[in-house]
Design an enzyme around this catalytic site. Structure first.
Site, short mmCIF file in Angstrom:
data_model
loop_
_atom_site.label_atom_id
_atom_site.label_comp_id
_atom_site.label_asym_id
_atom_site.label_seq_id
_atom_site.Cartn_x
_atom_site.Cartn_y
_atom_site.Cartn_z
N ASP A 70 55.28 -40.89 13.59
CA ASP A 70 54.53 -40.07 14.55
C ASP A 70 53.42 -39.31 13.82
O ASP A 70 53.43 -39.20 12.60
CB ASP A 70 55.45 -39.10 15.29
CG ASP A 70 56.51 -38.49 14.39
OD1 ASP A 70 57.65 -38.33 14.84
OD2 ASP A 70 56.18 -38.19 13.22
N ASP A 72 51.39 -35.84 13.35
CA ASP A 72 51.40 -34.40 13.58
C ASP A 72 50.05 -33.83 13.16
O ASP A 72 49.38 -34.37 12.28
CB ASP A 72 52.50 -33.74 12.76
CG ASP A 72 53.88 -34.24 13.15
OD1 ASP A 72 54.05 -34.59 14.33
OD2 ASP A 72 54.76 -34.31 12.28
N ASP A 151 57.51 -29.36 1.37
CA ASP A 151 58.50 -29.69 0.35
C ASP A 151 57.96 -30.55 -0.80
O ASP A 151 58.01 -30.15 -1.96
CB ASP A 151 59.77 -30.32 0.98
CG ASP A 151 59.48 -31.38 2.03
OD1 ASP A 151 58.29 -31.76 2.19
OD2 ASP A 151 60.44 -31.84 2.67
P1 ATP Z 1 59.54 -38.63 8.64
O1 ATP Z 1 58.60 -39.77 8.69
O2 ATP Z 1 60.88 -38.99 8.10
O3 ATP Z 1 59.60 -37.81 9.90
P2 ATP Z 1 58.13 -36.32 7.68
O4 ATP Z 1 57.45 -36.08 6.37
O5 ATP Z 1 57.29 -36.31 8.90
O6 ATP Z 1 58.92 -37.67 7.52
P3 ATP Z 1 59.67 -34.23 8.90
O7 ATP Z 1 61.09 -33.87 8.70
O8 ATP Z 1 59.25 -34.75 10.23
O9 ATP Z 1 59.29 -35.27 7.77
O10 ATP Z 1 58.82 -32.94 8.54
C1 ATP Z 1 57.41 -32.87 8.73
C2 ATP Z 1 56.76 -32.13 7.56
O11 ATP Z 1 57.23 -30.77 7.51
C3 ATP Z 1 57.08 -32.72 6.19
O12 ATP Z 1 56.17 -33.72 5.84
C4 ATP Z 1 57.01 -31.51 5.29
O13 ATP Z 1 55.66 -31.27 4.91
C5 ATP Z 1 57.45 -30.36 6.18
N1 ATP Z 1 58.89 -30.04 6.02
C6 ATP Z 1 59.90 -30.50 6.78
N2 ATP Z 1 61.09 -30.00 6.38
C7 ATP Z 1 60.83 -29.20 5.33
C8 ATP Z 1 61.63 -28.39 4.47
N3 ATP Z 1 62.97 -28.32 4.62
N4 ATP Z 1 61.01 -27.68 3.50
C9 ATP Z 1 59.66 -27.75 3.36
N5 ATP Z 1 58.86 -28.49 4.11
C10 ATP Z 1 59.41 -29.22 5.10
MG MG Z 2 58.07 -36.46 10.98
#
Ligand code: ATP
Ligand code: MG
Length: 449
Positions: A70, A72, A151
């Site tokens: 997705d 964001d 993160d």
């Molecule tokens: P995925 O494709 O698995 O959804 P993602 O990177 O989009 O991967 P998300 O869990 O959707 O992961 O989180 C979106 C963003 O928010 C991450 O890319 C990261 O920058 C931030 N984020 C999420 N959880 C945390 C955390 N626990 N600590 C710090 N930053 C976080």
């Molecule tokens: Mg995500």
């Protein structure tokens, strides 16, 4: 104090750095690869005078040539300002207010740059620093602060679709090219702030096929016990993300390699070390990964049924040996198994029904005479139960011949089906074999306790 703040936020060097702004030829992501709705959102916000970027997983995935799940968007507009900029937008969330902007059936999640890092000794600074900007738990910040609270370096990339540039605050593009997962800032501090980041490290390493950077990895084994303090529901969600990521096999091994599997997946402790149960677990994870990658359904309930199958068998065998009738013993064993699991891993009760159905159907696949196979075919969970049987067969827990029989029976015509049916007595005789196996597995399991 200020110095310490800066060092924590901007890394060991303590220098306040700006982002590197990388042009197209340094990263290769084109505007046309961005979801049209995300493009519309960033364009509209920019026209209204705000900063707006595609962020997080989408930029990372595009950078390594994968299709994003997705898109964001992050902006310096407040949630109210975002909502007012669009005709169809809604503020959701209480703890972190984010805005969903809709284009047709699609929705894009828009977040305001945040400065919240959750570090207790920094909160004081933050309150005075961003005076007036605090809204519930939201502490709005600059793009640099937003990047620093994310993160991993590869998760802190900001893509500007108009300019086709990436704003890279922490060397994430270089890390992506090296296939390196590196936490931003001091690893131990960041893992203490939020221990779930350790699980995320294992998940991303598996999903992206990245290595965890040595400095990032070093404190993990020692900090793993901090996960005990995380609410069970959040652990469960994170575990499901890992198991349904399409890379569960690698993910589980990554967890194990980091010493993270003990508290979170108690059932894994035993399974991973047990030669009898390991093939079954692998078959289950392998199958789940294949389903996710083929965009077939893969449910948490099905996976939990797999992970707890041997525990169930152990209870079932014990209750039968204590003299209970087979069917009654099975149902009692189901409740016992689920309750026992709940003590360590709180998974929602809404999965219980499906788990029990999948388990409860298993003995029925052994009955291959008379009208029973036909009745089973029309059971609403026939397919899930059959998929489960296939995994058992591959894991050496059911005869392959039985699984093959059902594979054929499903697609056979009337005459062939009738010819496949077994005489009642042969059916009875066959029923004992898997039970002997179950008992053997149960004994093997008991020996490990
Ligand atoms: P995925 O494709 O698995 O959804 P993602 O990177 O989009 O991967 P998300 O869990 O959707 O992961 O989180 C979106 C963003 O928010 C991450 O890319 C990261 O920058 C931030 N984020 C999420 N959880 C945390 C955390 N626990 N600590 C710090 N930053 C976080
Ligand atoms: Mg995500």
């Amino acid at each position: 104090m200020i110095k310490r703040f800066l060092r924590k936020v901007f890394g060991r060097s303590g220098r306040v750095r700006g982002p590197q702004i990388l042009p197209l030829d340094k990263h290769g992501i084109r505007r046309s690869q961005i979801h049209p709705c995300a493009l519309k959102v960033t364009r509209t916000l920019k026209e209204a005078g705000y900063a707006a970027f595609v962020v997080g997983g989408a930029v990372r995935d595009l950078l390594i040539g994968r299709e994003p799940k997705d898109f964001d968007v992050a902006t310096d507009a407040t949630p109210d300002e975002v909502r007012n900029a669009f005709r169809r937008a809604r503020i959701i969330g209480r703890r972190f207010r984010i805005v969903h902007v809709y284009c047709g059936a699609d929705a894009i999640e828009v977040t305001t740059f945040r400065a919240s890092g959750g570090v207790p000794d920094l909160d004081e600074d933050r309150v005075t620093d961003v005076d007036g900007l605090i809204l519930r738990d939201n502490v709005f910040g600059s793009q640099g602060e937003d990047a620093a609270r994310r993160d991993f370096t590869v998760n802190a990339l900001y893509y500007d679709p108009e300019a086709e540039t990436i704003w890279d605050w922490h060397g994430g593009v270089a890390d992506a090219q090296k296939k390196m997962l590196r936490i931003i800032g001091d690893p131990e501090t960041r893992f203490r702030e939020d221990p779930v980041r350790m699980l995320r490290a294992a998940r991303f390493a598996a999903k992206l096929d990245f290595r965890i950077a040595p400095e990032t990895r070093a404190p993990i084994a020692g900090l793993a016990p901090l996960l005990e303090r995380i609410p069970a529901a959040r652990l469960f969600d994170e575990m499901i993300k890992l198991l349904l990521s399409g890379h569960a096999e690698r993910g589980v091994h990554q967890l194990r390699a980091e010493g993270l599997h003990h508290g979170i997946l108690p059932m894994l402790d035993a399974i991973l070390d047990d030669p009898v149960r390991q093939p079954f677990l692998h078959a289950a994870l392998h199958d789940t990964d294949a389903r996710v990658r083929n965009e077939q359904s893969a449910s948490p309930a099905f996976l939990l049924a797999c992970l707890l199958w041997f525990d169930l068998n152990r209870s079932w065998a014990r209750l039968r040996e204590a003299g209970e009738a087979a069917q009654a013993a099975l149902f009692a064993a189901m409740d016992e198994t689920l309750e026992r699991q709940r003590e360590s891993l709180a998974f929602p009760r809404r999965f219980d029904g499906t788990i029990k159905e999948i388990w409860g159907l298993q003995p029925r696949y052994e009955q291959r005479s008379g009208a029973r196979p036909y009745r089973l075919l029309s059971h609403p969970r026939f397919r899930a139960g059959y998929d489960f049987l296939l995994i058992r067969a591959r894991g050496g827990d059911a005869p392959q011949e039985l699984a093959d029989w059902w594979t054929r029976f499903q697609d056979a015509g009337e005459a062939e089906r009738a010819a496949m049916l077994q005489p009642a007595r042969a059916g009875e005789g066959r029923r004992r074999k898997p039970r002997r196996r179950a008992r053997k597995a149960a004994e093997a399991g008991a020996a490990l306790d």
